[in-house]
Write an enzyme that holds these catalytic residues in place. Structure first.
Site, PDB file in Angstrom:
ATOM      1  N   GLY A  80      50.422  39.934  40.601  1.00 48.59           N
ATOM      2  CA  GLY A  80      50.901  40.937  39.649  1.00 48.59           C
ATOM      3  C   GLY A  80      52.081  40.354  38.918  1.00 48.59           C
ATOM      4  N   CYS A  94      50.031  35.447  45.681  1.00 50.30           N
ATOM      5  CA  CYS A  94      51.097  35.410  44.677  1.00 50.30           C
ATOM      6  C   CYS A  94      52.037  36.612  44.828  1.00 50.30           C
ATOM      7  CB  CYS A  94      50.487  35.304  43.282  1.00 50.30           C
ATOM      8  SG  CYS A  94      51.702  34.803  42.068  1.00 50.30           S
ATOM      9  N   TYR A  95      52.019  37.561  43.907  1.00 46.41           N
ATOM     10  CA  TYR A  95      52.878  38.744  44.089  1.00 46.41           C
ATOM     11  C   TYR A  95      52.538  39.436  45.415  1.00 46.41           C
ATOM     12  CZ  TYR A  95      54.940  43.351  43.484  1.00 46.41           C
ATOM     13  OH  TYR A  95      55.653  44.507  43.677  1.00 46.41           O
ATOM     14  N   HIS A 106      47.051  30.645  43.750  1.00 44.82           N
ATOM     15  CA  HIS A 106      45.886  31.499  43.462  1.00 44.82           C
ATOM     16  C   HIS A 106      44.591  30.845  43.949  1.00 44.82           C
ATOM     17  CE1 HIS A 106      47.714  34.658  40.991  1.00 44.82           C
ATOM     18  NE2 HIS A 106      48.597  33.730  40.666  1.00 44.82           N
ATOM     19  N   GLU A 160      41.727  32.137  44.016  1.00 51.30           N
ATOM     20  CA  GLU A 160      40.553  32.658  43.308  1.00 51.30           C
ATOM     21  C   GLU A 160      40.219  31.891  42.032  1.00 51.30           C
ATOM     22  OE1 GLU A 160      43.511  33.870  43.478  1.00 51.30           O
ATOM     23  OE2 GLU A 160      44.060  35.209  41.849  1.00 51.30           O
ATOM     24  N   ASP A 215      22.852  46.247  30.156  1.00 50.35           N
ATOM     25  CA  ASP A 215      23.132  47.303  31.138  1.00 50.35           C
ATOM     26  C   ASP A 215      22.132  48.464  31.047  1.00 50.35           C
ATOM     27  OD1 ASP A 215      25.254  45.670  31.594  1.00 50.35           O
ATOM     28  OD2 ASP A 215      26.696  46.906  30.509  1.00 50.35           O
ATOM     29  N   LYS A 272      28.935  42.514  35.897  1.00 55.05           N
ATOM     30  CA  LYS A 272      27.911  42.122  34.920  1.00 55.05           C
ATOM     31  C   LYS A 272      26.938  41.076  35.486  1.00 55.05           C
ATOM     32  CE  LYS A 272      26.756  42.528  30.531  1.00 55.05           C
ATOM     33  NZ  LYS A 272      26.809  43.794  29.790  1.00 55.05           N
TER      34      LYS A 272
END
Ligand code: XMP
Length: 508
Positions: free
Chosen positions: A54, A81-82, A168, A170, A226, A366
């Site tokens: 964040g 992180c945050y 991070h 990710e 979608d 998605k």
């Protein structure tokens, strides 16, 4: 089914964390930090929690915090992180601005022996982006990784299964990020990889067969990914009780309307009403040049077209929509939840009422929707399509819309897309735009006078911001040659090199 919670503190990578975990076949849910309590987390039975990054500093008054009772739930936590700093703070450590200033970008990481780093070399590269850091470790914690400028690049209290990483994992720039998440999800949280798309499909079909038995359901089919996937899934569940209405406003890409009808209606047997409303829409748009005016008219005409179909099909019980997960998650940014704003065309007529809404894809990202579509037998040509705006080519024809201009744009756009796809280049969105500027050209011995066409391609994750795509010159050259040769009426081709902001993706 085992579930992980991604507790969102406003980080820009929150969705990425959930997607990385889901890619390991473990279902991950994102919740804003201010929308769930430790007690609700306990009751929900999550196997593990990830605190996201964040933009804040834990000591700022307005920074997002969380009840420290979460540390006593006996559920493993990974702070990123945050989230790492917040974990340190909640557990009683001291967080300060890093002595050597902010650390940003690829950084060499040194890790200790720890279950979180199982199979990860002692030395690798990680992605850092921080100003604060853990200065004094909380009681019970020890540092398990460092970088040149950060002595607590990772920490843990193994007994309580609390872990924090300053970098991070990710993002792909962290070499062993996926391995680290894998270690947390399986080695520490002991999740089972049982989130399987086939199960999702079967369970959804069974659920809707039960819930919608004997009910009539309407789905407004745009032809996009979608709504198409939602249509086929519901068709499998309730067959002819699903009626899909596909309004073709005449502003679709080349052959698109026919492709949707052939694939969904004919090949997959979905009960579909195609309304060919080109004349209605073009009549209403005649002489209109102002972009907002065009959008409003298209919205209004959609409602009118629906009203007519509504008279034909009679009362429907439910409305089905292709809402997907990113449309519904509330972000932890700021205190008020921000929900992605949609600019879909028009609504349905006020006269149409429903006793409920069905959203079969609201838990999926998605890429998961595309996977479901493919498993349901929808060809890749349809599931892998780029986004296309509801008002269609109307916002890609600058100035007045005419049939002749639509035809020119459809041809040129198809050539550009074909050249990119043949070359294996797939930006996030790529299309042609017909400007209202005319320019002089020469062909053989003749002077020509025709339209200026702009090509646009952007790369983006979320379409809120976008970068213009660096397409190789040879592809642009081939597209330009083909367009000026094959599409009579276009004399010049330019490539748009504006990012968003300051430009928008669409021209209008
Ligand atoms: P802009 O032009 O706002 O586009 O930068 C961002 C993304 O949204 C799409 N877009 C629309 N989609 N109805 C839609 O369903 C609309 O009216 C609309 N306008 C823009 C655009 O194609 C891009 O993906």
């Amino acid at each position: 089914m085992d579930r992980m919670l991604v507790l969102d503190f406003g980080g820009q990578y929150n969705q990425l964390i959930a997607r990385r975990i889901r890619a390991m076949k473990v279902y991950a849910e994102i919740k804003a930090y201010n929308k769930i309590t430790p007690e609700e987390i306990r009751v929900a039975g999550y196997k593990g929690i990830v605190f996201t990054g964040g933009p804040n500093s834990v000591y700022d008054e307005k920074s997002p915090h969380f009840d420290k009772a979460v540390l006593t739930l006996d559920i493993p936590i990974l702070g990123i992180c945050y989230g790492h700093q917040l974990l340190g703070y909640l557990a009683g450590g001291i967080i300060t601005p890093a002595e050597s200033g902010s650390e940003y970008g690829a950084t060499e990481l040194f890790v200790e022996d720890n279950p979180l780093f199982e199979g990860i070399p002692q030395r690798s590269s990680c992605f850092m982006s921080h100003t604060d850091g853990v200065k004094t470790l909380p009681e019970g914690f020890c540092a398990i990784a460092h970088t040149k400028n950060c002595s607590v690049a990772a920490m843990c209290d193994e007994k309580r299964k609390l872990y924090g990483v300053q970098f991070h994992p990710e993002v792909t720039h962290t070499e062993y990020g996926q391995a680290l998440l894998h270690n947390f999800v399986f080695g520490i949280c002991h999740c089972n990889p049982d989130w399987v798309m086939d199960d999702f499909i079967e369970q959804s079909i069974a659920k809707y067969q039960k819930e919608l038995a004997g009910k009539r359901v309407l789905l407004a089919l745009s032809g996009g990914v979608d709504s198409s996937v939602a249509a086929v899934l519901l068709h499998r569940a309730i067959g002819k009780n699903l009626t899909c209405v596909f309004i073709d406003h005449g502003l679709l890409r080349k052959n698109e309307g026919d492709m949707v009808e052939k694939t969904l209606g004919h090949a997959l047997g979905v009960n579909m009403i195609r309304v060919n409303a080109k004349e209605q829409f073009l009549g209403a748009l005649k002489g209109v040049v102002e972009p907002e005016e065009k959008r409003k008219i298209i919205g209004r005409e959609f409602v009118r077209a629906f009203e007519r179909v509504g008279d034909e099909i009679g009362q429907m019980d439910f409305l089905a929509q292709g809402t997907i997960y990113p449309d519904v998650i509330e972000s932890g940014k700021g205190d008020s939840a921000v929900i992605k704003s949609h600019h879909n065309v028009g609504g349905l007529p006020d006269s149409m009422t429903f006793s409920g809404v069905v959203e079969p894809l609201r838990d999926l990202f998605k890429d998961e929707v595309r996977e479901v579509g493919e498993r349901l037998g929808i060809p890749k040509q349809l599931t892998q399509r780029q986004p296309f705006p509801g008002p269609g080519l109307a916002v890609r024809i600058v100035g007045e819309i005419t049939e002749q201009k639509i035809a020119l744009l459809q041809e040129a756009d198809a050539i550009f897309r074909e050249e990119l796809e043949d070359a294996g280049v797939r930006p996030s969105q790529y299309f042609a735009v017909l400007t209202d500027t005319k320019s002089v050209g020469v062909m053989g011995d003749h002077r020509t006078y025709g339209y200026l066409l702009a090509l646009r391609a952007v790369s983006t994750d979320d379409f809120m911001t976008a970068e213009w795509t660096r397409i190789p010159y040879e592809i642009l050259e081939r597209a330009s040659n083909r367009i000026t040769n094959e599409v009579r009426g276009i004399t010049r081709v330019v490539y748009d090199i504006t990012s968003k902001p300051p430009a928008t993706v669409e021209f209008e």
